[in-house]
Design an enzyme around this catalytic site. Sequence first.
Site, PDB file in Angstrom:
ATOM      1  N   CYS A  66       0.837  -1.199   0.000  1.00 15.55           N
ATOM      2  CA  CYS A  66       0.000   0.000   0.000  1.00 15.55           C
ATOM      3  C   CYS A  66       0.875   1.253   0.000  1.00 15.55           C
ATOM      4  O   CYS A  66       1.995   1.234   0.524  1.00 15.55           O
ATOM      5  CB  CYS A  66      -0.899  -0.021   1.242  1.00 15.55           C
ATOM      6  N   GLY A  67       0.367   2.320  -0.557  1.00 14.61           N
ATOM      7  CA  GLY A  67       1.066   3.594  -0.519  1.00 14.61           C
ATOM      8  C   GLY A  67       1.240   4.134   0.893  1.00 14.61           C
ATOM      9  O   GLY A  67       2.092   4.990   1.134  1.00 14.61           O
TER      10      GLY A  67
END
Length: 171
Positions: A66-67
């Site tokens: 995930c970012g």
Amino acid sequence: MELIKMLTKIIKLIIIIMISFLSTSAKAKYEKLAYDFSFNDINGNILNLSQYKDKIIVIVNVASQCGFTKQYEDMQEIWNLYNDKGVVILGVPSNDFGQQEPGTNKQIKDFCEAKFGITFPMTEKVSVKGDEAHAFYKWASKNYGKSAVPKWNFHKIIIDKSGKVADVFTS
């Protein structure tokens, strides 16, 4: 500049935790408390939330791809600073959002330890939303409302010392 951003994040989380220490309000008549639930930890052993009774528990659904994965750094920092003061960080891997946690429990554990030096407790990978959600997440939603249902990775549920949901925070 990066250090200032990190310190700002840590200060915000500290404020959230301090508010949780003071919070005694509840939105529902709880038939169960968070302490009534358990997960399997990342190694497959039972992890009873009752072992954290009378502590603040910050439960965060996490994903390795995930970012927001850099939040692991802040989570570890909070664990290092406040675990001995009664604050528990619990990472809950989930592949519910964007298929961003596709690995096995061993792969997740290895990634977290190697990349971020994670030492706080982690559960096995579970679902955190919908019909397949872990019982804890269904309970949080029932007792706190829709805002307790994660909309994305790195959603935080703060459990107060009485075992109730004190607050929730999005990614």
